[in-house]
Design a protein around this motif. Sequence first.
Motif, PDB file in Angstrom:
ATOM      1  N   SER A  94      -6.474   6.803  14.033  1.00 24.11           N
ATOM      2  CA  SER A  94      -7.302   7.783  12.965  1.00 24.11           C
ATOM      3  C   SER A  94      -6.213   7.918  11.775  1.00 24.11           C
ATOM      4  O   SER A  94      -5.198   8.002  11.738  1.00 24.11           O
ATOM      5  N   TYR A  95      -6.972   8.832  10.729  1.00 24.15           N
ATOM      6  CA  TYR A  95      -6.341   9.004   9.788  1.00 24.15           C
ATOM      7  C   TYR A  95      -6.646  10.307   8.992  1.00 24.15           C
ATOM      8  O   TYR A  95      -7.772  10.478   8.755  1.00 24.15           O
ATOM      9  N   PHE A  96      -5.617  11.059   9.037  1.00 26.00           N
ATOM     10  CA  PHE A  96      -5.958  12.504   8.705  1.00 26.00           C
ATOM     11  C   PHE A  96      -7.025  13.332   9.410  1.00 26.00           C
ATOM     12  O   PHE A  96      -8.049  13.821   8.756  1.00 26.00           O
ATOM     13  N   ALA A  97      -7.263  12.890  10.759  1.00 23.11           N
ATOM     14  CA  ALA A  97      -8.455  13.387  11.378  1.00 23.11           C
ATOM     15  C   ALA A  97      -8.023  13.839  12.922  1.00 23.11           C
ATOM     16  O   ALA A  97      -6.965  13.199  13.406  1.00 23.11           O
ATOM     17  N   LYS A  98      -8.619  14.753  13.465  1.00 20.05           N
ATOM     18  CA  LYS A  98      -8.249  14.913  15.045  1.00 20.05           C
ATOM     19  C   LYS A  98      -8.835  14.144  15.981  1.00 20.05           C
ATOM     20  O   LYS A  98      -8.476  14.272  17.129  1.00 20.05           O
ATOM     21  N   THR A 119       1.748   7.409   5.334  1.00 20.42           N
ATOM     22  CA  THR A 119       1.993   7.212   6.690  1.00 20.42           C
ATOM     23  C   THR A 119       2.199   8.555   7.678  1.00 20.42           C
ATOM     24  O   THR A 119       1.635   8.497   8.798  1.00 20.42           O
ATOM     25  N   TRP A 120       2.355   9.754   7.160  1.00 19.50           N
ATOM     26  CA  TRP A 120       2.287  10.762   8.061  1.00 19.50           C
ATOM     27  C   TRP A 120       0.967  11.477   8.293  1.00 19.50           C
ATOM     28  O   TRP A 120       0.556  12.062   9.417  1.00 19.50           O
ATOM     29  N   LYS A 121      -0.253  10.656   7.482  1.00 15.21           N
ATOM     30  CA  LYS A 121      -1.639  11.015   8.295  1.00 15.21           C
ATOM     31  C   LYS A 121      -1.902  10.189   9.368  1.00 15.21           C
ATOM     32  O   LYS A 121      -3.024  10.240   9.644  1.00 15.21           O
ATOM     33  N   LEU A 150       0.938  -1.356  -0.095  1.00 11.78           N
ATOM     34  CA  LEU A 150      -0.145  -0.103   0.078  1.00 11.78           C
ATOM     35  C   LEU A 150       0.939   1.341   0.172  1.00 11.78           C
ATOM     36  O   LEU A 150       0.603   2.229  -0.836  1.00 11.78           O
ATOM     37  N   VAL A 151       1.948   1.281   0.824  1.00 12.20           N
ATOM     38  CA  VAL A 151       2.864   2.520   1.046  1.00 12.20           C
ATOM     39  C   VAL A 151       3.522   2.577  -0.454  1.00 12.20           C
ATOM     40  O   VAL A 151       3.698   3.699  -0.859  1.00 12.20           O
TER      41      VAL A 151
END
Length: 317
Positions: free
Chosen positions: A268-272, A259-261, A251-252
């Motif tokens: 979580s992914y790209f979320a607070k 991975t930075w998300k 996937l990478v």
Amino acid sequence: MQINHCLILAAGFGTRMGVIGQKLPKVQWPVFEKSLLELQVAYARSLGAEKIYINLHYMGKEIESFCRSKDVFKDVEFLWEKPEILDIGGAVHNLASQPEVNYQGTLLVLNADQFFYIKEEQFAKLLQPHTKDVCVLLTYWVNSSQGYNALDIDEHRLVKRIIQNKDLPPGSKIETYTGISVINLSMLDKISGPSNFYKSVCRFETGPIPAVRLEQVDYWDFGTLKRYWDTMFLILTTYRTNSNHPFLRFLVNEKALKTWKIDMKKSSYFAKSARVLNLSQNEEIQSFGPSIIMADTFPERKEYPAVYWRTISEEVK
């Protein structure tokens, strides 16, 4: 064994994906940054497939338009099934009858919504003893409570019959077909129109059909709304324990997972917020309950846990 052709099955109706599946073809559902179909094409290439075909029927125009906008599909052939869907057997014969194929070569069949991730060398080793077989089915162990049918396989690893799930003891360990098969097209009888896979291709009632069991092979299932949800979060869980896991590296490498998300503390992914996978391009979109957000718009009515796409939401139960 060289794979001359690969058929990725994408003609289904997507009924197991809820209301969103009626608007967004399942094969376009995102695995983080890339669609299922983009990743299946990449996977087929990693197995050495020389030519890739995708069959189309339900929402075919939408799928083809989506694919035409991406370079990964530039050498992929689309096989339309009109006016009716051909079933898997018919889809295989439809491909085999194409002038450039003409019932020659070896065909790999893949489902668009599942990954049995395996390296090319291992795959070739499994298939090496079966170069003269008309068809090879790849199988794996599952629990009968998952709803799958079982294959009855004899001591020579040949398929004897299919046992319907309703006839299986609940909670029993069974061997089932993965949906992956390898077919020697030159050994098929030529037919046209819709046909059942086990009647026109894998005809175990009239000849030997070997079953090759996949042992300790990654299995990632996106085939229903619930399985999609579970598998997406399982990817994050797996990343926490083994960031070098082969499927995750795939996937990478395919730029499907940034991975930075990833926020492992919040899962979580790209979320607070915790347990939110924001697959949109807008970090400002926020959800305050467990959810997967697949587009930049977010409906006013919010359910948790749920999958969101544009103004549509589907609760995950």
